[in-house]
Design a protein around this motif. Sequence first.
Motif, PDB file in Angstrom:
ATOM      1  N   LEU A 120      70.974  -9.220  15.608  1.00 37.79           N
ATOM      2  CA  LEU A 120      70.239  -9.831  14.502  1.00 37.79           C
ATOM      3  C   LEU A 120      69.407 -11.026  14.967  1.00 37.79           C
ATOM      4  O   LEU A 120      68.232 -11.161  14.607  1.00 37.79           O
ATOM      5  N   SER A 121      70.006 -11.893  15.750  1.00 38.27           N
ATOM      6  CA  SER A 121      69.263 -13.074  16.202  1.00 38.27           C
ATOM      7  C   SER A 121      68.222 -12.713  17.254  1.00 38.27           C
ATOM      8  O   SER A 121      67.100 -13.234  17.242  1.00 38.27           O
ATOM      9  N   THR A 122      68.557 -11.801  18.144  1.00 44.27           N
ATOM     10  CA  THR A 122      67.620 -11.431  19.209  1.00 44.27           C
ATOM     11  C   THR A 122      66.417 -10.674  18.658  1.00 44.27           C
ATOM     12  O   THR A 122      65.277 -10.888  19.086  1.00 44.27           O
ATOM     13  N   ALA A 123      66.651  -9.778  17.704  1.00 43.19           N
ATOM     14  CA  ALA A 123      65.546  -9.011  17.127  1.00 43.19           C
ATOM     15  C   ALA A 123      64.583  -9.918  16.375  1.00 43.19           C
ATOM     16  O   ALA A 123      63.361  -9.696  16.390  1.00 43.19           O
ATOM     17  N   GLU A 124      65.098 -10.938  15.708  1.00 44.12           N
ATOM     18  CA  GLU A 124      64.208 -11.868  15.013  1.00 44.12           C
ATOM     19  C   GLU A 124      63.337 -12.620  16.018  1.00 44.12           C
ATOM     20  O   GLU A 124      62.137 -12.820  15.790  1.00 44.12           O
ATOM     21  N   SER A 125      63.937 -13.038  17.128  1.00 46.04           N
ATOM     22  CA  SER A 125      63.155 -13.691  18.188  1.00 46.04           C
ATOM     23  C   SER A 125      62.124 -12.729  18.764  1.00 46.04           C
ATOM     24  O   SER A 125      60.979 -13.113  19.041  1.00 46.04           O
ATOM     25  N   ALA A 126      62.517 -11.466  18.922  1.00 45.92           N
ATOM     26  CA  ALA A 126      61.591 -10.461  19.453  1.00 45.92           C
ATOM     27  C   ALA A 126      60.407 -10.271  18.522  1.00 45.92           C
ATOM     28  O   ALA A 126      59.254 -10.133  18.970  1.00 45.92           O
ATOM     29  N   ALA A 127      60.663 -10.255  17.212  1.00 47.20           N
ATOM     30  CA  ALA A 127      59.572 -10.097  16.238  1.00 47.20           C
ATOM     31  C   ALA A 127      58.610 -11.276  16.311  1.00 47.20           C
ATOM     32  O   ALA A 127      57.384 -11.106  16.215  1.00 47.20           O
ATOM     33  N   LEU A 128      59.143 -12.468  16.485  1.00 48.97           N
ATOM     34  CA  LEU A 128      58.296 -13.657  16.583  1.00 48.97           C
ATOM     35  C   LEU A 128      57.414 -13.578  17.829  1.00 48.97           C
ATOM     36  O   LEU A 128      56.215 -13.874  17.777  1.00 48.97           O
ATOM     37  N   VAL A 129      57.996 -13.155  18.945  1.00 51.23           N
ATOM     38  CA  VAL A 129      57.226 -13.012  20.182  1.00 51.23           C
ATOM     39  C   VAL A 129      56.138 -11.956  20.002  1.00 51.23           C
ATOM     40  O   VAL A 129      54.989 -12.140  20.419  1.00 51.23           O
ATOM     41  N   ALA A 130      56.484 -10.836  19.369  1.00 55.18           N
ATOM     42  CA  ALA A 130      55.508  -9.764  19.147  1.00 55.18           C
ATOM     43  C   ALA A 130      54.360 -10.252  18.277  1.00 55.18           C
ATOM     44  O   ALA A 130      53.183  -9.981  18.554  1.00 55.18           O
ATOM     45  N   HIS A 131      54.679 -10.987  17.214  1.00 50.03           N
ATOM     46  CA  HIS A 131      53.635 -11.509  16.322  1.00 50.03           C
ATOM     47  C   HIS A 131      52.728 -12.476  17.069  1.00 50.03           C
ATOM     48  O   HIS A 131      51.493 -12.423  16.957  1.00 50.03           O
ATOM     49  N   ASP A 132      53.327 -13.377  17.844  1.00 48.37           N
ATOM     50  CA  ASP A 132      52.533 -14.371  18.570  1.00 48.37           C
ATOM     51  C   ASP A 132      51.637 -13.738  19.622  1.00 48.37           C
ATOM     52  O   ASP A 132      50.587 -14.288  19.962  1.00 48.37           O
ATOM     53  N   SER A 133      52.061 -12.589  20.137  1.00 48.79           N
ATOM     54  CA  SER A 133      51.242 -11.912  21.147  1.00 48.79           C
ATOM     55  C   SER A 133      50.221 -10.967  20.526  1.00 48.79           C
ATOM     56  O   SER A 133      49.482 -10.300  21.244  1.00 48.79           O
ATOM     57  N   GLY A 134      50.178 -10.892  19.198  1.00 48.07           N
ATOM     58  CA  GLY A 134      49.183 -10.071  18.512  1.00 48.07           C
ATOM     59  C   GLY A 134      49.628  -8.670  18.179  1.00 48.07           C
ATOM     60  O   GLY A 134      48.838  -7.885  17.641  1.00 48.07           O
ATOM     61  N   ASP A 135      50.884  -8.321  18.470  1.00 46.76           N
ATOM     62  CA  ASP A 135      51.383  -6.974  18.164  1.00 46.76           C
ATOM     63  C   ASP A 135      52.078  -7.005  16.806  1.00 46.76           C
ATOM     64  O   ASP A 135      53.313  -6.978  16.702  1.00 46.76           O
ATOM     65  N   SER A 136      51.283  -7.062  15.740  1.00 44.23           N
ATOM     66  CA  SER A 136      51.833  -7.174  14.393  1.00 44.23           C
ATOM     67  C   SER A 136      52.616  -5.939  13.991  1.00 44.23           C
ATOM     68  O   SER A 136      53.596  -6.033  13.246  1.00 44.23           O
ATOM     69  N   ALA A 137      52.193  -4.772  14.458  1.00 41.19           N
ATOM     70  CA  ALA A 137      52.886  -3.538  14.087  1.00 41.19           C
ATOM     71  C   ALA A 137      54.310  -3.539  14.637  1.00 41.19           C
ATOM     72  O   ALA A 137      55.260  -3.161  13.939  1.00 41.19           O
ATOM     73  N   LEU A 138      54.474  -3.959  15.897  1.00 46.24           N
ATOM     74  CA  LEU A 138      55.809  -4.017  16.483  1.00 46.24           C
ATOM     75  C   LEU A 138      56.660  -5.054  15.761  1.00 46.24           C
ATOM     76  O   LEU A 138      57.840  -4.814  15.468  1.00 46.24           O
TER      77      LEU A 138
END
Length: 970
Positions: free
Chosen positions: A419-437
């Motif tokens: 749960l905590s790691t996936a939320e961090s992963a989503a934040l990294v994906a958003h910041d890198s421009g991969d909104s779909a991921l």
Amino acid sequence: MLMRGEQASQPAGSAILVRASSPVLVGRTAELRALIDVTSQPPAVVLLEGEAGIGKSRLLQELLAQPELRRHWTAMGWCQPLREPFPYGPIVDALGGAGEHLERLRRTGRPLNPLLGALRPMLAEIADHLPAQPAPLGDARAERHRMFRAVRELLATCGPTLLVVEDLHWADEGTTDLLHFLVSQPADNMCVVATYRPEESASLPLTGAHRQGPGTTSAVIRLAPLDEGHVGRLTAALVGEQDVSADFAGRLFRRTAGIPFAIEETLHALRDPAGAVRATGSAAERLLDNLEVPTLLRQAMADRLDRLSPAAVRVAQATAVLAVPASAALIMAVADLPAAETDDGIVQALRAGVLVEASTNRYGFRHALARQAVYDALDGPYRRGLHARAAAVLRAGPSLPYVQIANHLRAAEQIGEWLSTAESAALVAHDSGDSALASELLLELIDEPTISTEQVNRVALALGKSALGMVGERGMITVLGQLLEDPRLTSATRAELRFQRGLLSLRRSGSLDAGREDLEEAVAQLADSNPASALMGMSVLAVAQFGETPASEAQRWLPLVEKGIQRSADPAVRASAAANQLHTLIQLGDPAGLPQALELPDRSDDSEERRALTRAHANVADACGWVGHFSSARRFLRTSQELAGAGGAVPYVCSVTDATEAHLDWWTGRWEGLAERCEQLLDRYLDVQIVADELSLVLASLAIAAGEWDAALDRLDRPGLLSATESCAPMVISAAAARTRLYLSRDDVVSAAHAASRSLALASAKGVWAWAAELLPAATEAYARNGEIATAQALLDAYDLGIAGSDTPLAQAASLHGRGILRLFTGDVRGATGRLRDAAEAYEALPAPYDAALATERAALAAVARGADPTEQLGPLADTFAALGATRDAARCQHALRGHGTVVRSRRGRRGYGDELSPREKDVARLLARGHSNREIAEVLFLSPRTVEHHVARVLHKSGARTRADLRES
């Protein structure tokens, strides 16, 4: 739990409508040509190399159907992966059909070489056609050599022969030795074609110490996987559907690595292949990602694993769990093997074709299906253990691949850490421009029953934010609507989600009113709790272009937006609000709009502000394009793209800038390669309604200029180009301009006037006449040709009143153009010429060369009517139109010249083109390839049917096509 718009399951017993093989050969034209060329020059040897399922047999099938080989006898044999090889088995299979040829020779009285009797023990089924068996030689090696010579003699006796041996990597030693003999001392009329898999052969077959004979033509043809375009074509051929979405083809390509067998098996596994191939976006992704590995592919991988050592199998299993190409060190850690066993296992897996070296020292699977086949065969407890070890190893590394770690933790059933790691992963994906991921990860979190109330609110807000950056809506409006009903959400979170849903709705056809309602409600709810979001909502409500709502309704929000911008201390919030505020000011022709836009920063060290500035410059570029500030539009567009490249990329904004750039290229006459680029972008952005509309509009405009009227009407027949209730008003009005020009080209004046009237009413209702700049000249001509001079005059008066005092250079040029056209029809030729020349100069200054050429053409015709030299007036114009790619307009000028008795000179200044197509023949060839009849081509190019017949004959001859259908397929 949350529903994500899953596709309804197909009814039981749905028919699988996939052909067993493609009726047409796809992506192998060069290889087939090479095969034909080599086998047409015996003696010849061809090695056809390619991995399993790449299409070697399919290519051979096509070769054997070629007319160049119809006189050849084809002898085919297949090597088998038998544990007890049958000596010379493939050759026995191949020569078993020689009896018919030998019988024909017997009937002609031609004697057979007694040497052929040596084949009686080997070829029992044709022994009756062979001479008597010769006496034993008493030496096994001599007997073997005599048999080899007899095989060569039999092949020579049967006339032109094509000996085909499939799967040479499984050949027994005897067969290999016999083939070496045949290629080193070939019969003059013999061609040998052998197929093999490089992953199962230690070296190139039939080479090395065994040299080919003198005068032998030889080739090694290596079949590569199909590219993405060919995957789409193969899919269409197998399913019998022309409408294969680029999304589906792209995902199928990535899943199968372009291997034809994997493509065929995947399509067979779909319940409704005909419907599936039309799926786009997330629907295409779900269809393929949720598909089980086809049985034949699963069995093929199991057979390969059976031939590996236990350590190599563990290497393959660890690599399957890792899911992405990995280093030997990482594979070793996850497989829990010593280094030496890991290296040996990798080598074995590579040689068996189980793994490939995806990049230097990184090992993975050839395609996703191969990886899935290995992964699915893992026992549950062992699989969980591998995932747990993978997560631990990756966490201990120098960098943290959050997405991979999160996936491993979930598969290892370590839910709390996931749960905590996936939320961090989503934040990294958003910041890198991969909104779909980011959205995909956040959706998985929300679906988890054990997630806390605090986290679900945080994740819901992040989901809405990521959805706004996605290319295409992908069902997120429905998802956010379902989330709004979730009792775990706070009222503040609901207000934010409503705001985000409203923004998404404005991008989708048919949901503009719902989007505006969401935004107005969200603005009221967020005024106190989140002024920044409230400001963004107001700035979107201030955008004037959406729907049929009068622009005055949007303008009432502008003072509130300006006040909010001044109050905000956050640069990113100010830039985000200014993006919409400036868009409206410029589109409405407010003289303050462009100067304010020039004050926008063009760089930032803050990631959020950089993304906001990327969108602001993109919005300003779009607005500048619609009113004719083309040079400024190009400058703002370039800045937006630079900001995106510097870390400010947002997928949705990038899609908008791509469409804006394409439209700018249309307006400013940069047409070379534009249609092909728009087609590619349309495939990529089919789910982004407003972007797809704009690209379709450009393609339609190009088609009209080229005289491809039916294709243009198909492009214009989109909801977002027909009604402002479905899209934005400027787009609908511009589409009406294209439609009006098309009807005028076809002399359908009534339809032209009707098309113009509907969109002029929209411009009047919106209160923004500047958006009708492209429509005004065509509408004026339509009314005048329809005898409605008073209506045309009233239109021009209302238009001039509507654009008075506005900063809208395209509208100012259009007014001069319309006035000039009306004067032509009222008999004021001198006054018309002056206005039209002024209009052309105004267009050139923008620059808008196509519109300038159209205005110049009308002025030139007026001048010719008053006695001017037609050649001087119209000759250069024909060249200008031709250089742009406006085939129809160039032909119209040439027709006018011919009408005045002027010989039309060649565009390229010479008469002899040899085997090349002349410019006119290229025009005819293009229209032929689009399926036009001779009569339609004559109408488009202002030629007589007889002249078109001559051009068509020359085009077919020079292109080597036998029929029009051949030309369309080339």
